[in-house]
Design a protein around this motif. Structure first.
Motif, PDB file in Angstrom:
ATOM      1  N   TYR A  32      -1.124 -22.129  -4.683  1.00 22.29           N
ATOM      2  CA  TYR A  32      -1.137 -23.267  -3.767  1.00 22.29           C
ATOM      3  C   TYR A  32      -2.463 -23.333  -3.006  1.00 22.29           C
ATOM      4  CZ  TYR A  32      -0.262 -26.378   0.094  1.00 22.29           C
ATOM      5  OH  TYR A  32      -0.386 -27.393   1.002  1.00 22.29           O
ATOM      6  N   ASN A  33      -2.950 -22.210  -2.502  1.00 21.49           N
ATOM      7  CA  ASN A  33      -4.206 -22.194  -1.746  1.00 21.49           C
ATOM      8  C   ASN A  33      -5.379 -22.679  -2.583  1.00 21.49           C
ATOM      9  OD1 ASN A  33      -3.059 -21.310   0.650  1.00 21.49           O
ATOM     10  ND2 ASN A  33      -3.312 -19.157   0.115  1.00 21.49           N
ATOM     11  N   VAL A  34      -5.464 -22.212  -3.818  1.00 21.15           N
ATOM     12  CA  VAL A  34      -6.544 -22.645  -4.704  1.00 21.15           C
ATOM     13  C   VAL A  34      -6.419 -24.145  -4.987  1.00 21.15           C
ATOM     14  CG1 VAL A  34      -7.459 -22.461  -7.064  1.00 21.15           C
ATOM     15  CG2 VAL A  34      -6.939 -20.400  -5.769  1.00 21.15           C
ATOM     16  N   VAL A  35      -5.227 -24.571  -5.331  1.00 20.45           N
ATOM     17  CA  VAL A  35      -4.998 -25.979  -5.662  1.00 20.45           C
ATOM     18  C   VAL A  35      -5.301 -26.868  -4.461  1.00 20.45           C
ATOM     19  CG1 VAL A  35      -3.185 -27.653  -6.241  1.00 20.45           C
ATOM     20  CG2 VAL A  35      -3.373 -25.522  -7.536  1.00 20.45           C
ATOM     21  N   TYR A  36      -4.846 -26.463  -3.292  1.00 22.18           N
ATOM     22  CA  TYR A  36      -5.068 -27.274  -2.089  1.00 22.18           C
ATOM     23  C   TYR A  36      -6.555 -27.453  -1.817  1.00 22.18           C
ATOM     24  CZ  TYR A  36      -4.968 -28.980   2.682  1.00 22.18           C
ATOM     25  OH  TYR A  36      -5.166 -29.731   3.799  1.00 22.18           O
ATOM     26  N   ARG A  37      -7.330 -26.414  -2.000  1.00 19.92           N
ATOM     27  CA  ARG A  37      -8.767 -26.500  -1.757  1.00 19.92           C
ATOM     28  C   ARG A  37      -9.451 -27.450  -2.742  1.00 19.92           C
ATOM     29  NH1 ARG A  37     -10.231 -24.995   3.231  1.00 19.92           N
ATOM     30  NH2 ARG A  37      -9.135 -23.109   3.790  1.00 19.92           N
ATOM     31  N   VAL A  38      -8.858 -27.658  -3.896  1.00 19.76           N
ATOM     32  CA  VAL A  38      -9.450 -28.571  -4.869  1.00 19.76           C
ATOM     33  C   VAL A  38      -8.974 -30.008  -4.637  1.00 19.76           C
ATOM     34  CG1 VAL A  38      -9.666 -29.129  -7.339  1.00 19.76           C
ATOM     35  CG2 VAL A  38      -9.754 -26.745  -6.587  1.00 19.76           C
ATOM     36  N   PRO A 133     -15.312 -32.111  -8.990  1.00 18.73           N
ATOM     37  CA  PRO A 133     -14.245 -31.098  -9.080  1.00 18.73           C
ATOM     38  C   PRO A 133     -14.674 -29.762  -9.681  1.00 18.73           C
ATOM     39  CG  PRO A 133     -13.397 -33.242  -9.707  1.00 18.73           C
ATOM     40  CD  PRO A 133     -14.895 -33.396  -9.544  1.00 18.73           C
ATOM     41  N   ASP A 134     -15.605 -29.770 -10.630  1.00 17.52           N
ATOM     42  CA  ASP A 134     -16.064 -28.516 -11.229  1.00 17.52           C
ATOM     43  C   ASP A 134     -16.829 -27.673 -10.212  1.00 17.52           C
ATOM     44  OD1 ASP A 134     -14.996 -29.112 -13.773  1.00 17.52           O
ATOM     45  OD2 ASP A 134     -16.782 -30.253 -14.308  1.00 17.52           O
ATOM     46  N   GLN A 135     -17.706 -28.312  -9.441  1.00 20.43           N
ATOM     47  CA  GLN A 135     -18.446 -27.600  -8.401  1.00 20.43           C
ATOM     48  C   GLN A 135     -17.491 -27.119  -7.320  1.00 20.43           C
ATOM     49  OE1 GLN A 135     -21.105 -30.736  -7.242  1.00 20.43           O
ATOM     50  NE2 GLN A 135     -22.727 -30.080  -8.637  1.00 20.43           N
ATOM     51  N   ARG A 136     -16.554 -27.976  -6.932  1.00 20.61           N
ATOM     52  CA  ARG A 136     -15.589 -27.636  -5.885  1.00 20.61           C
ATOM     53  C   ARG A 136     -14.768 -26.418  -6.284  1.00 20.61           C
ATOM     54  NH1 ARG A 136     -11.884 -32.195  -5.545  1.00 20.61           N
ATOM     55  NH2 ARG A 136     -13.781 -33.318  -5.093  1.00 20.61           N
ATOM     56  N   ALA A 137     -14.325 -26.382  -7.533  1.00 20.51           N
ATOM     57  CA  ALA A 137     -13.517 -25.246  -7.995  1.00 20.51           C
ATOM     58  C   ALA A 137     -14.307 -23.948  -7.912  1.00 20.51           C
ATOM     59  CB  ALA A 137     -13.040 -25.491  -9.427  1.00 20.51           C
ATOM     60  N   CYS A 138     -15.560 -23.973  -8.359  1.00 19.14           N
ATOM     61  CA  CYS A 138     -16.391 -22.762  -8.291  1.00 19.14           C
ATOM     62  C   CYS A 138     -16.590 -22.324  -6.845  1.00 19.14           C
ATOM     63  CB  CYS A 138     -17.750 -22.998  -8.955  1.00 19.14           C
ATOM     64  SG  CYS A 138     -17.686 -23.015 -10.754  1.00 19.14           S
ATOM     65  N   LEU A 139     -16.885 -23.282  -5.963  1.00 19.28           N
ATOM     66  CA  LEU A 139     -17.129 -22.960  -4.559  1.00 19.28           C
ATOM     67  C   LEU A 139     -15.872 -22.392  -3.895  1.00 19.28           C
ATOM     68  CD1 LEU A 139     -19.442 -23.061  -2.495  1.00 19.28           C
ATOM     69  CD2 LEU A 139     -18.500 -25.234  -1.711  1.00 19.28           C
ATOM     70  N   VAL A 140     -14.725 -22.976  -4.184  1.00 17.40           N
ATOM     71  CA  VAL A 140     -13.468 -22.492  -3.606  1.00 17.40           C
ATOM     72  C   VAL A 140     -13.157 -21.091  -4.105  1.00 17.40           C
ATOM     73  CG1 VAL A 140     -10.949 -22.819  -3.632  1.00 17.40           C
ATOM     74  CG2 VAL A 140     -12.464 -24.750  -3.123  1.00 17.40           C
ATOM     75  N   TYR A 149     -18.637 -13.683  -9.572  1.00 13.08           N
ATOM     76  CA  TYR A 149     -19.104 -14.670 -10.556  1.00 13.08           C
ATOM     77  C   TYR A 149     -18.414 -14.444 -11.907  1.00 13.08           C
ATOM     78  CZ  TYR A 149     -22.953 -16.197  -7.490  1.00 13.08           C
ATOM     79  OH  TYR A 149     -23.692 -16.717  -6.468  1.00 13.08           O
ATOM     80  N   GLU A 150     -18.259 -13.188 -12.274  1.00  6.70           N
ATOM     81  CA  GLU A 150     -17.623 -12.866 -13.548  1.00  6.70           C
ATOM     82  C   GLU A 150     -16.150 -13.298 -13.551  1.00  6.70           C
ATOM     83  OE1 GLU A 150     -19.485 -10.684 -11.737  1.00  6.70           O
ATOM     84  OE2 GLU A 150     -21.247 -10.680 -13.037  1.00  6.70           O
ATOM     85  N   GLU A 151     -15.453 -13.072 -12.441  1.00 11.25           N
ATOM     86  CA  GLU A 151     -14.047 -13.483 -12.350  1.00 11.25           C
ATOM     87  C   GLU A 151     -13.913 -15.002 -12.382  1.00 11.25           C
ATOM     88  OE1 GLU A 151     -11.952  -9.969  -9.705  1.00 11.25           O
ATOM     89  OE2 GLU A 151     -13.340 -11.337  -8.678  1.00 11.25           O
ATOM     90  N   ILE A 152     -14.840 -15.690 -11.740  1.00 10.67           N
ATOM     91  CA  ILE A 152     -14.821 -17.158 -11.770  1.00 10.67           C
ATOM     92  C   ILE A 152     -15.051 -17.646 -13.195  1.00 10.67           C
ATOM     93  CG2 ILE A 152     -15.964 -19.271 -10.978  1.00 10.67           C
ATOM     94  CD1 ILE A 152     -16.674 -17.692  -8.380  1.00 10.67           C
ATOM     95  N   ALA A 153     -16.039 -17.061 -13.855  1.00  8.92           N
ATOM     96  CA  ALA A 153     -16.338 -17.442 -15.239  1.00  8.92           C
ATOM     97  C   ALA A 153     -15.125 -17.233 -16.130  1.00  8.92           C
ATOM     98  CB  ALA A 153     -17.533 -16.639 -15.759  1.00  8.92           C
TER      99      ALA A 153
END
Length: 186
Positions: A32-38, A133-140, A149-153
């Motif tokens: 929910y936290n990740v989704v809300y931030r996006v 949305p792609d930038q927002r997801a990485c930033l969140v 960075y590796e976990e995000i990738a």
């Protein structure tokens, strides 16, 4: 996520609702936290979170334990949220044109302690809205969730250098927006 053993995951993958409920209870908060931030909206975040867990339930039998379950669910959550945000963005671009002056004058970047949490949350949401949305997801995932960075990738199924460039562009865009707002306030 420490309570989720391979046995529980395998049981959930075969349709054991009690085991799936354990996964849901353990993961629903961070999803929910990740989704809300996006998506930036309470009701939309609840809806997308439900979509995420429907997808998790349907795809759990294909989980191969090559990554952690959390990383796998992150990927589903972020991709679902990004797709939802892109869809909403297209819809809102067709139907509503926001008055930029109203938004810019309502934001305060002075760092004043008088801002309420609600005002701060609205300011953060407005800033994040400036990103795709792609930038927002990485930033969140980096700034809010604290992923490397590796976990995000791995979560987004993209190259580490793509993560770096999206974060760089996001930060540059936010800085340019902030500078423009400050300039307009003078």
């Amino acid at each position: 996520m420490k309570n989720l053993t391979q046995d529980i995951i395998e049981k959930a993958a075969t349709g054991d609702m009690q085991a799936f409920e354990q996964i849901y209870k353990e993961c629903s908060g961070f999803v929910y936290n990740v989704v809300y931030r996006v998506v930036h909206h309470y009701d939309d975040a609840k809806e997308v979170t439900q979509e995420v867990f429907i997808a998790v339930y349907k795809k759990l039998s294909s989980f191969e334990f090559k990554s952690s379950l959390k990383t796998w669910i992150y990927r589903i959550a972020v991709n679902t949220a990004i797709n939802y945000a892109k869809k909403r963005s297209k819809e809102s671009n067709r139907t509503v044109e926001l008055n930029e002056q109203t938004h810019q004058s309502s934001l305060s970047y002075s760092g004043s302690d008088s801002m309420t949490n609600e005002q701060k949350e609205a300011s953060v949401a407005h800033l994040l809205d400036q990103l795709n949305p792609d930038q927002r997801a990485c930033l969140v995932l980096r700034s809010v969730e604290g992923l490397s960075y590796e976990e995000i990738a791995q979560s987004l199924n993209i190259n580490v250098n793509t993560v770096r460039s999206r974060l760089k562009r996001a930060r540059e865009k936010l800085l340019a927006f902030k500078n423009e707002v400050i300039k307009n306030e003078m």
